[in-house]
Scaffold this motif. Structure first.
Motif, PDB file in Angstrom:
ATOM      1  N   VAL A  30      56.736  69.323  18.611  1.00 17.71           N
ATOM      2  CA  VAL A  30      56.604  70.344  19.652  1.00 17.71           C
ATOM      3  C   VAL A  30      55.247  70.307  20.346  1.00 17.71           C
ATOM      4  CG1 VAL A  30      55.738  72.192  18.136  1.00 17.71           C
ATOM      5  CG2 VAL A  30      57.116  72.770  20.146  1.00 17.71           C
ATOM      6  N   ILE A  31      54.196  69.862  19.662  1.00 14.81           N
ATOM      7  CA  ILE A  31      52.857  69.913  20.258  1.00 14.81           C
ATOM      8  C   ILE A  31      52.729  68.998  21.478  1.00 14.81           C
ATOM      9  CG2 ILE A  31      50.411  69.381  19.832  1.00 14.81           C
ATOM     10  CD1 ILE A  31      50.808  70.610  17.019  1.00 14.81           C
ATOM     11  N   PRO A  32      53.096  67.711  21.402  1.00 17.12           N
ATOM     12  CA  PRO A  32      53.042  66.882  22.612  1.00 17.12           C
ATOM     13  C   PRO A  32      53.938  67.421  23.736  1.00 17.12           C
ATOM     14  CG  PRO A  32      53.274  65.505  20.677  1.00 17.12           C
ATOM     15  CD  PRO A  32      53.481  66.915  20.224  1.00 17.12           C
ATOM     16  N   PHE A  33      55.077  68.000  23.352  1.00 16.60           N
ATOM     17  CA  PHE A  33      55.987  68.574  24.349  1.00 16.60           C
ATOM     18  C   PHE A  33      55.310  69.722  25.087  1.00 16.60           C
ATOM     19  CE2 PHE A  33      59.187  71.935  25.208  1.00 16.60           C
ATOM     20  CZ  PHE A  33      59.911  71.285  26.199  1.00 16.60           C
ATOM     21  N   PHE A  34      54.688  70.641  24.340  1.00 16.77           N
ATOM     22  CA  PHE A  34      53.989  71.768  24.967  1.00 16.77           C
ATOM     23  C   PHE A  34      52.811  71.288  25.817  1.00 16.77           C
ATOM     24  CE2 PHE A  34      55.286  75.349  21.778  1.00 16.77           C
ATOM     25  CZ  PHE A  34      56.487  75.490  22.446  1.00 16.77           C
ATOM     26  N   MET A  35      52.112  70.258  25.349  1.00 20.95           N
ATOM     27  CA  MET A  35      50.953  69.756  26.102  1.00 20.95           C
ATOM     28  C   MET A  35      51.391  69.201  27.465  1.00 20.95           C
ATOM     29  SD  MET A  35      48.798  68.043  22.947  1.00 20.95           S
ATOM     30  CE  MET A  35      47.477  67.358  23.939  1.00 20.95           C
ATOM     31  N   LYS A  36      52.553  68.591  27.506  1.00 21.74           N
ATOM     32  CA  LYS A  36      53.071  68.076  28.781  1.00 21.74           C
ATOM     33  C   LYS A  36      53.547  69.206  29.690  1.00 21.74           C
ATOM     34  CE  LYS A  36      54.543  63.519  27.121  1.00 21.74           C
ATOM     35  NZ  LYS A  36      55.711  62.643  26.808  1.00 21.74           N
ATOM     36  N   LYS A  37      54.161  70.223  29.090  1.00 23.46           N
ATOM     37  CA  LYS A  37      54.747  71.316  29.868  1.00 23.46           C
ATOM     38  C   LYS A  37      53.713  72.337  30.339  1.00 23.46           C
ATOM     39  CE  LYS A  37      58.687  72.153  30.263  1.00 23.46           C
ATOM     40  NZ  LYS A  37      59.630  71.857  31.341  1.00 23.46           N
ATOM     41  N   ALA A  38      52.552  72.383  29.692  1.00 22.44           N
ATOM     42  CA  ALA A  38      51.571  73.445  29.964  1.00 22.44           C
ATOM     43  C   ALA A  38      51.132  73.457  31.423  1.00 22.44           C
ATOM     44  CB  ALA A  38      50.365  73.277  29.043  1.00 22.44           C
ATOM     45  N   SER A  39      51.011  72.286  32.034  1.00 22.60           N
ATOM     46  CA  SER A  39      50.562  72.229  33.434  1.00 22.60           C
ATOM     47  C   SER A  39      51.566  72.864  34.392  1.00 22.60           C
ATOM     48  CB  SER A  39      50.321  70.768  33.842  1.00 22.60           C
ATOM     49  OG  SER A  39      51.516  70.019  33.712  1.00 22.60           O
ATOM     50  N   GLU A  40      52.811  73.003  33.958  1.00 16.27           N
ATOM     51  CA  GLU A  40      53.841  73.633  34.787  1.00 16.27           C
ATOM     52  C   GLU A  40      53.812  75.157  34.680  1.00 16.27           C
ATOM     53  OE1 GLU A  40      57.607  71.956  33.712  1.00 16.27           O
ATOM     54  OE2 GLU A  40      56.843  69.902  33.736  1.00 16.27           O
ATOM     55  N   GLY A  41      53.053  75.650  33.694  1.00 18.79           N
ATOM     56  CA  GLY A  41      52.924  77.102  33.541  1.00 18.79           C
ATOM     57  C   GLY A  41      54.059  77.762  32.789  1.00 18.79           C
ATOM     58  N   VAL A  42      54.960  76.965  32.212  1.00 18.85           N
ATOM     59  CA  VAL A  42      56.096  77.521  31.466  1.00 18.85           C
ATOM     60  C   VAL A  42      56.259  76.750  30.151  1.00 18.85           C
ATOM     61  CG1 VAL A  42      58.577  77.992  31.443  1.00 18.85           C
ATOM     62  CG2 VAL A  42      57.302  78.172  33.583  1.00 18.85           C
ATOM     63  N   LEU A  43      56.222  77.469  29.025  1.00 17.93           N
ATOM     64  CA  LEU A  43      56.441  76.870  27.711  1.00 17.93           C
ATOM     65  C   LEU A  43      57.664  77.524  27.075  1.00 17.93           C
ATOM     66  CD1 LEU A  43      52.768  76.754  26.324  1.00 17.93           C
ATOM     67  CD2 LEU A  43      54.070  74.910  27.401  1.00 17.93           C
ATOM     68  N   PRO A  44      58.811  76.833  27.077  1.00 23.35           N
ATOM     69  CA  PRO A  44      60.026  77.425  26.521  1.00 23.35           C
ATOM     70  C   PRO A  44      59.952  77.567  24.999  1.00 23.35           C
ATOM     71  CG  PRO A  44      60.408  75.140  27.163  1.00 23.35           C
ATOM     72  CD  PRO A  44      59.033  75.484  27.618  1.00 23.35           C
ATOM     73  N   ILE A  45      60.266  78.757  24.503  1.00 26.88           N
ATOM     74  CA  ILE A  45      60.226  79.072  23.075  1.00 26.88           C
ATOM     75  C   ILE A  45      61.657  79.248  22.580  1.00 26.88           C
ATOM     76  CG2 ILE A  45      59.374  80.680  21.318  1.00 26.88           C
ATOM     77  CD1 ILE A  45      57.125  79.323  22.789  1.00 26.88           C
TER      78      ILE A  45
END
Length: 338
Positions: free
Chosen positions: A179-194
């Motif tokens: 999940v960590i690399p996934f969140f790091m990629k998504k963070a720039s989009e401003g949305v982190l799906p939980i």
């Protein structure tokens, strides 16, 4: 370490590369390391990484699939230790392609056992997963079967000087698909799906996973499932450590996913001992004297009903600690996305 030759199945993966790097750094007495995997491109790329390129005399890249018993047996000729890390481990892919997962994870483990018995291998250490404890998805079920095959192999060795053991641990920080690399990629989009705001997972670094395998190589008597004492994290804390101001919509748990992971079940407690640094789940058919084993490792049985669950763990990684761990083990240039 007295072993001269090691074969690593799935040797081009995250674990394999780090394990081989550590062997090259810390154990100069190892003369040959066979990287057994099915992807020639990954082997080519790994062979050209500078830290591996300078060890061409020690490294052997062997294209093959653990499903192919004959090919695996050929690769195991003259091998002292097999570290079995090859697996199909993506939960959704396993649910959609069940027989492919069964062929690799279960039949592949059987082939590892047979190759070890036929080729005079001295030690086999197989990697497991927290998903193998009380499995609810196919991946976890196949790894439970794999664990059982590896442990039971000690009953088949006859007079051969070989032992088989398993190491079981949780999510490796920064590994592919985590999940960590996934969140790091998504963070720039401003949305982190939980998936679920209450979800928890065990956390272990790649080096801690390697340490466990090295420990098993040195100390296993055969038949053990080694379980580390490691902290848990909350998925929501992981998201907040990376993108504290990002939107965090709850999208629901995916098919085959648990809210909390478990490495030792309540039923396992009757055969689980505490060896200090690690828990050990003992085999149902003991190939050695348990009292001698307990004395040797200064071990004691856990309480009946004990279970090791990421949601009820006593040790937790905080948001600040997660940021430091990400910087240390995933990306040294990591910055919080505000």
């Amino acid at each position: 370490m007295n072993y001269k030759s090691i074969l690593v199945t799935g040797g081009t993966g995250s674990f394999g590369k780090r394990f081989i790097s550590r062997i090259l750094e810390d154990y100069p007495g190892v003369e040959r390391i066979v990287i057994f995997s099915r992807d020639e491109l990954k082997q080519f790329e790994m062979a050209n990484i500078p830290e591996f390129k300078k060890h061409t005399k020690k490294l052997r890249f062997f294209i093959g699939n653990v499903r192919d018993g004959e090919r695996l047996r050929r690769a195991c000729e003259g091998i002292d230790v097999i570290v079995h890390a090859a697996a199909l481990k993506q939960v959704p892919a396993a649910e959609y392609n069940p027989m492919e997962c069964i062929k690799t994870n279960i039949l592949g483990a059987e082939n590892v056992v047979n190759a070890a018995l036929d080729c005079g291998v001295k030690k086999v250490v197989a990697l497991s997963t927290d998903k193998a404890a009380a499995p609810i998805n196919l991946y976890g079920a196949t790894k439970l079967c794999s664990d059982k095959l590896i442990v039971a192999a000690n009953n088949m060795r006859g007079n051969r000087e070989v032992d088989f053991s398993v190491v079981r641990y949780g999510n490796v920080m920064g590994s592919r698909g985590s999940v960590i690399p996934f969140f790091m990629k998504k963070a720039s989009e401003g949305v982190l799906p939980i998936t679920d705001s209450d979800m928890t997972r065990f956390n272990i670094t790649l080096d801690q996973g390697v340490d466990m395998v090295l420990y098993a190589m040195e100390h296993a008597w055969g038949g053990e499932i080694f379980v580390p004492k490691i902290p848990s994290y909350k998925i929501l804390d992981v998201a907040n450590s990376i993108g504290p101001n990002a939107e965090k919509p709850v999208i629901g748990i995916r098919p085959g996913e648990k809210l909390h992971e478990e490495m030792i079940t309540e039923t396992d407690s009757f055969s689980t001992i505490d060896c200090g640094k690690y828990y050990v789940i003992l085999p149902s058919v003991l190939p050695w004297d348990v009292n001698e084993y307990m004395k040797h490792f200064n071990a004691k049985y856990v309480e009946k009903g004990f279970k090791y669950n990421s949601g009820t763990n006593t040790e937790w990684v905080t948001v600040e600690e997660l940021r430091e761990l990400i910087k240390e083990h995933v990306d040294p240039n990591f910055k919080v996305v505000e």
